[in-house]
Write a protein that holds these residues in place. Structure first.
Motif, PDB file in Angstrom:
ATOM      1  N   UNK A  46     -92.732 -94.178  72.666  1.00 50.27           N
ATOM      2  CA  UNK A  46     -91.775 -93.573  71.748  1.00 50.27           C
ATOM      3  C   UNK A  46     -90.334 -93.943  72.070  1.00 50.27           C
ATOM      4  N   UNK A  47     -90.107 -94.391  73.306  1.00 57.52           N
ATOM      5  CA  UNK A  47     -88.753 -94.738  73.703  1.00 57.52           C
ATOM      6  C   UNK A  47     -87.842 -93.537  73.784  1.00 57.52           C
ATOM      7  N   UNK A  48     -88.389 -92.392  74.233  1.00 59.33           N
ATOM      8  CA  UNK A  48     -87.599 -91.178  74.372  1.00 59.33           C
ATOM      9  C   UNK A  48     -88.267 -90.243  75.380  1.00 59.33           C
ATOM     10  N   UNK A  49     -87.523 -89.236  75.801  1.00 56.56           N
ATOM     11  CA  UNK A  49     -88.065 -88.246  76.729  1.00 56.56           C
ATOM     12  C   UNK A  49     -88.759 -87.139  75.941  1.00 56.56           C
ATOM     13  N   UNK A  50     -89.941 -86.760  76.441  1.00 56.04           N
ATOM     14  CA  UNK A  50     -90.726 -85.741  75.756  1.00 56.04           C
ATOM     15  C   UNK A  50     -91.417 -84.834  76.768  1.00 56.04           C
ATOM     16  N   UNK A  51     -91.963 -83.724  76.253  1.00 57.44           N
ATOM     17  CA  UNK A  51     -92.775 -82.820  77.055  1.00 57.44           C
ATOM     18  C   UNK A  51     -94.248 -83.084  76.763  1.00 57.44           C
TER      19      UNK A  51
ATOM     20  N   UNK B 172    -103.971 -96.296  85.940  1.00 58.80           N
ATOM     21  CA  UNK B 172    -103.157 -96.938  86.955  1.00 58.80           C
ATOM     22  C   UNK B 172    -101.691 -96.523  86.853  1.00 58.80           C
ATOM     23  N   UNK B 173    -101.020 -96.592  88.002  1.00 52.46           N
ATOM     24  CA  UNK B 173     -99.574 -96.407  88.016  1.00 52.46           C
ATOM     25  C   UNK B 173     -98.920 -97.706  87.546  1.00 52.46           C
ATOM     26  N   UNK B 174     -97.785 -97.596  86.889  1.00 53.26           N
ATOM     27  CA  UNK B 174     -97.092 -98.761  86.341  1.00 53.26           C
ATOM     28  C   UNK B 174     -95.611 -98.736  86.719  1.00 53.26           C
ATOM     29  N   UNK B 175     -95.022 -99.913  86.860  1.00 52.27           N
ATOM     30  CA  UNK B 175     -93.580-100.016  87.000  1.00 52.27           C
ATOM     31  C   UNK B 175     -92.960 -99.788  85.622  1.00 52.27           C
ATOM     32  N   UNK B 176     -92.044 -98.863  85.541  1.00 52.12           N
ATOM     33  CA  UNK B 176     -91.419 -98.512  84.262  1.00 52.12           C
ATOM     34  C   UNK B 176     -89.912 -98.492  84.439  1.00 52.12           C
ATOM     35  N   UNK B 177     -89.210 -99.072  83.474  1.00 43.28           N
ATOM     36  CA  UNK B 177     -87.752 -99.104  83.514  1.00 43.28           C
ATOM     37  C   UNK B 177     -87.214 -97.909  82.723  1.00 43.28           C
ATOM     38  N   UNK B 178     -86.768 -96.895  83.447  1.00 48.61           N
ATOM     39  CA  UNK B 178     -86.174 -95.728  82.797  1.00 48.61           C
ATOM     40  C   UNK B 178     -85.220 -95.071  83.788  1.00 48.61           C
ATOM     41  N   UNK B 179     -84.361 -94.211  83.279  1.00 44.23           N
ATOM     42  CA  UNK B 179     -83.415 -93.488  84.120  1.00 44.23           C
ATOM     43  C   UNK B 179     -83.429 -92.029  83.704  1.00 44.23           C
ATOM     44  N   UNK B 180     -83.891 -91.152  84.590  1.00 41.89           N
ATOM     45  CA  UNK B 180     -83.992 -89.732  84.262  1.00 41.89           C
ATOM     46  C   UNK B 180     -82.642 -89.124  83.885  1.00 41.89           C
ATOM     47  N   UNK B 181     -81.554 -89.750  84.317  1.00 40.96           N
ATOM     48  CA  UNK B 181     -80.227 -89.228  83.974  1.00 40.96           C
ATOM     49  C   UNK B 181     -79.937 -89.351  82.474  1.00 40.96           C
ATOM     50  N   UNK B 182     -80.712 -90.194  81.787  1.00 42.87           N
ATOM     51  CA  UNK B 182     -80.543 -90.317  80.340  1.00 42.87           C
ATOM     52  C   UNK B 182     -81.151 -89.135  79.581  1.00 42.87           C
ATOM     53  N   UNK B 183     -81.936 -88.309  80.266  1.00 41.57           N
ATOM     54  CA  UNK B 183     -82.578 -87.165  79.610  1.00 41.57           C
ATOM     55  C   UNK B 183     -81.590 -86.006  79.544  1.00 41.57           C
ATOM     56  N   UNK B 184     -80.699 -86.060  78.584  1.00 41.33           N
ATOM     57  CA  UNK B 184     -79.639 -85.054  78.483  1.00 41.33           C
ATOM     58  C   UNK B 184     -80.158 -83.695  78.031  1.00 41.33           C
ATOM     59  N   UNK B 185     -81.266 -83.660  77.330  1.00 39.04           N
ATOM     60  CA  UNK B 185     -81.841 -82.361  76.961  1.00 39.04           C
ATOM     61  C   UNK B 185     -82.321 -81.606  78.198  1.00 39.04           C
ATOM     62  N   UNK B 186     -82.705 -82.358  79.228  1.00 43.24           N
ATOM     63  CA  UNK B 186     -83.123 -81.727  80.481  1.00 43.24           C
ATOM     64  C   UNK B 186     -81.926 -81.372  81.359  1.00 43.24           C
ATOM     65  N   UNK B 187     -80.976 -82.288  81.475  1.00 38.07           N
ATOM     66  CA  UNK B 187     -79.871 -82.088  82.421  1.00 38.07           C
ATOM     67  C   UNK B 187     -78.756 -81.194  81.881  1.00 38.07           C
TER      68      UNK B 187
ATOM     69  N   UNK C 236     -79.967 -84.992  72.085  1.00 38.77           N
ATOM     70  CA  UNK C 236     -81.007 -85.972  71.736  1.00 38.77           C
ATOM     71  C   UNK C 236     -80.372 -87.264  71.215  1.00 38.77           C
ATOM     72  N   UNK C 237     -79.363 -87.135  70.361  1.00 42.46           N
ATOM     73  CA  UNK C 237     -78.696 -88.313  69.800  1.00 42.46           C
ATOM     74  C   UNK C 237     -77.950 -89.088  70.878  1.00 42.46           C
ATOM     75  N   UNK C 238     -77.261 -88.368  71.781  1.00 43.55           N
ATOM     76  CA  UNK C 238     -76.523 -89.048  72.840  1.00 43.55           C
ATOM     77  C   UNK C 238     -77.461 -89.742  73.807  1.00 43.55           C
ATOM     78  N   UNK C 239     -78.620 -89.123  74.074  1.00 46.82           N
ATOM     79  CA  UNK C 239     -79.612 -89.766  74.944  1.00 46.82           C
ATOM     80  C   UNK C 239     -80.071 -91.087  74.342  1.00 46.82           C
ATOM     81  N   UNK C 240     -80.359 -91.076  73.059  1.00 42.99           N
ATOM     82  CA  UNK C 240     -80.815 -92.305  72.391  1.00 42.99           C
ATOM     83  C   UNK C 240     -79.735 -93.380  72.457  1.00 42.99           C
ATOM     84  N   UNK C 241     -78.486 -92.963  72.278  1.00 37.81           N
ATOM     85  CA  UNK C 241     -77.389 -93.934  72.330  1.00 37.81           C
ATOM     86  C   UNK C 241     -77.250 -94.522  73.739  1.00 37.81           C
ATOM     87  N   UNK C 242     -77.360 -93.688  74.755  1.00 39.63           N
ATOM     88  CA  UNK C 242     -77.242 -94.164  76.132  1.00 39.63           C
ATOM     89  C   UNK C 242     -78.392 -95.093  76.491  1.00 39.63           C
ATOM     90  N   UNK C 243     -79.600 -94.716  76.071  1.00 43.25           N
ATOM     91  CA  UNK C 243     -80.778 -95.547  76.360  1.00 43.25           C
ATOM     92  C   UNK C 243     -80.663 -96.893  75.657  1.00 43.25           C
TER      93      UNK C 243
END
Length: 305
Positions: free
Chosen positions: A175-180, A191-206, A284-291
């Motif tokens: 989905x290219x976004x943070x979800x629950x 399997x575990x996978x290498x994934x390129x993401x930054x939890x700091x982009x999850x502004x709804x959480x932080x 949510x909108x700012x997270x998408x823009x940052x990502x």
């Protein structure tokens, strides 16, 4: 020194136990200490004498009861008095999360709770999620949603409880976004996978927001007063801080987004509902823009030396 620290900790723990018995049960004797901590009668007598020396007039010996009872001016020094903590312990015992021996009641008070339909969380599943959070990797999971079952890749970064279910907060690669994701709906983990993401982009959480609660405006004066007492309101309001992602569940659980229910059923009103909903959408909108900006930067060709 280590042994001395352990002895001091053990004695402080027994002093806390003494104050618990005095404050919540109103009586204490040597047998309570002996049975709970497995210590000798001389040690129990020594603890009682030392406690009385340290705390002064917290206790009085009642010869008719052959036990110590709290004095009217008891002021616990080793026990953090909390009704909420005691009630949570009773609830944990009723749900099987706490053993009977972990509660210090000589005899349990009559207590019950409404039936709770628990959501099963598999221990091995939770272990894999925690591993992924520590290593900042993604996981292949077979997830059962309300519409379908399919394999997805998610990168967990936090856990959250909404009052009914445990979720994992994660980057959803498809989905290219943070979800629950409800943990009990994860059927299998691959399997575990290498994934390129930054939890700091999850502004709804932080991002946190203040929820301004008040009695429902259509309640009568006596009803409003009762609600103010229930929720320890000050000047008719109770402010609660919550993450934006958790505020969503709180609002739904308390029916604060509904307007057609009777005020006696709703009881509470969220004065700044629109403000909170706008903050959710903005995050949510700012997270998408940052990502999107980060992904575009990472796709640019790197300059050579």
């Amino acid at each position: 020194m280590e042994e001395q620290d352990r002895r001091r900790w053990g004695q402080s723990r027994r002093f806390e136990f003494m104050e618990w018995k005095l404050f919540w049960e109103g009586t204490l004797n040597r047998g309570d200490l002996e049975d709970t901590f497995g210590i000798s009668t001389p040690q129990a007598s020594l603890d009682l004498r030392m406690y009385r020396e340290v705390t002064g007039e917290n206790t009085v010996y009642d010869s008719s009861e052959k036990a110590y009872v709290p004095s009217p001016q008891i002021a616990p020094r080793f026990l953090r008095v909390s009704a909420d903590r005691l009630l949570l312990q009773l609830r944990a015992w009723l749900t099987g999360a706490l053993r009977r021996e972990d509660l210090w009641f000589r005899s349990m008070p009559p207590v019950d709770i409404t039936p709770d339909i628990t959501r099963n969380v598999d221990a091995s599943c939770l272990r894999r999620i925690l591993e992924a959070m520590r290593s900042r990797k993604g996981l292949e999971v077979q997830y059962q949603s309300l519409t379908n079952t399919r394999w997805r890749i998610i990168a967990p970064h936090a856990l959250a409880f909404d009052g009914f279910r445990w979720h994992v907060r994660a980057w959803a690669c498809d989905r290219g976004e943070f979800r629950d994701f409800v943990i009990s709906r994860i059927d299998q983990i691959g399997e575990a996978r290498e994934v390129d993401y930054d939890a700091r982009d999850d502004l709804e959480w932080s991002t946190k927001v203040t929820l301004k609660l008040r009695p429902h405006p259509r309640l009568g004066d006596a009803q409003r007063h009762a609600i103010e007492r229930d929720y320890a309101m000050i000047d008719g309001y109770r402010e609660i801080e919550a993450r934006l992602s958790m505020a969503y569940y709180f609002i739904r659980r308390m029916n604060l987004d509904l307007v057609d229910l009777p005020p006696e059923r709703l009881q509470l009103s969220l004065e700044n509902l629109s403000e909170v909903q706008n903050a959710m959408q903005s995050a949510k909108s700012e997270s998408k823009a940052r990502i999107g900006g980060r992904q575009r930067r990472s796709s640019l060709p790197q300059a050579s030396d």
